[in-house]
Design an enzyme around this catalytic site. Structure first.
Site, short mmCIF file in Angstrom:
data_model
loop_
_atom_site.label_atom_id
_atom_site.label_comp_id
_atom_site.label_asym_id
_atom_site.label_seq_id
_atom_site.Cartn_x
_atom_site.Cartn_y
_atom_site.Cartn_z
N GLN A 156 23.54 84.15 59.80
CA GLN A 156 22.99 84.82 60.69
C GLN A 156 23.58 86.36 60.80
OE1 GLN A 156 23.80 83.62 64.86
NE2 GLN A 156 22.10 84.95 65.60
N ASP A 191 9.07 89.51 59.13
CA ASP A 191 10.27 89.63 58.70
C ASP A 191 10.24 91.06 57.57
OD1 ASP A 191 13.19 88.06 58.22
OD2 ASP A 191 12.98 89.59 56.78
N ASN A 197 19.34 80.53 62.00
CA ASN A 197 20.79 80.48 61.59
C ASN A 197 21.57 80.90 62.57
OD1 ASN A 197 19.72 80.31 58.88
ND2 ASN A 197 19.24 82.28 58.47
N HIS A 251 16.66 84.02 67.17
CA HIS A 251 15.27 84.31 66.49
C HIS A 251 15.04 83.00 65.68
CE1 HIS A 251 18.23 86.21 64.04
NE2 HIS A 251 17.63 85.57 62.78
N PHE A 252 13.94 82.54 65.68
CA PHE A 252 13.16 81.49 64.70
C PHE A 252 12.97 82.32 63.48
CE2 PHE A 252 13.23 79.07 68.60
CZ PHE A 252 13.73 77.92 68.18
P1 5GP Z 1 19.27 85.98 60.20
O1 5GP Z 1 19.93 85.90 58.77
O2 5GP Z 1 20.06 86.67 61.00
O3 5GP Z 1 18.88 84.41 60.72
O4 5GP Z 1 17.96 86.59 60.07
C1 5GP Z 1 17.55 87.96 60.24
C2 5GP Z 1 16.47 88.43 59.58
O5 5GP Z 1 16.04 89.72 60.12
C3 5GP Z 1 16.57 88.53 58.18
O6 5GP Z 1 15.52 87.60 57.57
C4 5GP Z 1 16.09 90.08 57.65
O7 5GP Z 1 15.36 90.19 56.60
C5 5GP Z 1 15.42 90.40 59.07
N1 5GP Z 1 15.49 91.66 59.63
C6 5GP Z 1 16.63 92.35 59.49
N2 5GP Z 1 16.36 93.71 60.21
C7 5GP Z 1 15.31 93.54 60.37
C8 5GP Z 1 14.20 94.80 61.05
O8 5GP Z 1 14.60 95.92 61.36
N3 5GP Z 1 12.90 94.30 61.08
C9 5GP Z 1 12.48 93.24 60.92
N4 5GP Z 1 11.19 93.11 61.02
N5 5GP Z 1 13.23 92.23 60.23
C10 5GP Z 1 14.38 92.47 60.00
#
Ligand code: 5GP
Ligand code: ZN
Length: 142
Positions: free
Chosen positions: A98, A37, A91, A104-105
């Site tokens: 989300q 992440d 999420n 994604h997990f």
């Molecule tokens: P969500 O909140 O959708 O469950 O989680 C998305 C996750 O993706 C977040 O923890 C955020 O830090 C991560 N994330 C967002 N953009 C990027 C990216 O460009 N590269 C990586 N490796 N992680 C990302």
């Protein structure tokens, strides 16, 4: 691919899958990829992502669940080299937090007793730190 539900721009996780966006890759097979992440909640926070773009866990085809779950378990085994305590989370939907609408997990190692819901500021991972974490996660288990 562009998010199918009209959210802005190309999907960042599809860009990573296609190799057009950078990521610190932890694991990859034909159908699944895992990478660090970018804004880790804790050291070693990994995202496990099906390569085929779907928004939600309930959007996968029946035959895709097994592969994704096997890959998830492999990355969990790698995480256990960092800590035996970790959260595995999805999420689902904006109200659940989300922000990337490609399934994604999260695997979030835990190291202290502050509890999983304690909030700490999240900063972008530095390249050197990412390399150290990748070394600690080690090889993909068979
Ligand atoms: P969500 O909140 O959708 O469950 O989680 C998305 C996750 O993706 C977040 O923890 C955020 O830090 C991560 N994330 C967002 N953009 C990027 C990216 O460009 N590269 C990586 N490796 N992680 C990302
Ligand atoms: Zn996508």
């Amino acid at each position: 691919m562009t998010s199918p539900d009209g959210r802005d721009g190309p999907c960042i996780f599809c860009e990573i899958v296609a190799g057009r966006a950078a990521a610190h890759r932890v694991y990859e097979d034909d159908r699944t990829i895992a990478f660090l992440d970018l804004f880790p909640i804790t050291r070693g926070h990994v995202l496990v992502v099906p390569k085929r773009h779907v928004d939600r866990l309930t959007d996968l085809r029946d035959e895709e669940y097994g592969d994704l779950f096997r890959a998830l378990a492999k990355v969990c085994r790698m995480t256990e080299r960092l800590s035996m305590d970790y959260n595995v989370a999805v999420n689902q939907g904006a109200l659940a937090g989300q922000i990337v609408f490609h399934l994604h997990f999260h695997i979030i190692p835990r190291y202290d007793t502050a509890g999983p819901f304690a909030t700490t500021p999240r900063t972008r991972i530095r390249a050197e730190e990412a390399q150290t974490v990748l070394r600690s996660l080690g090889d993909v288990p068979s």
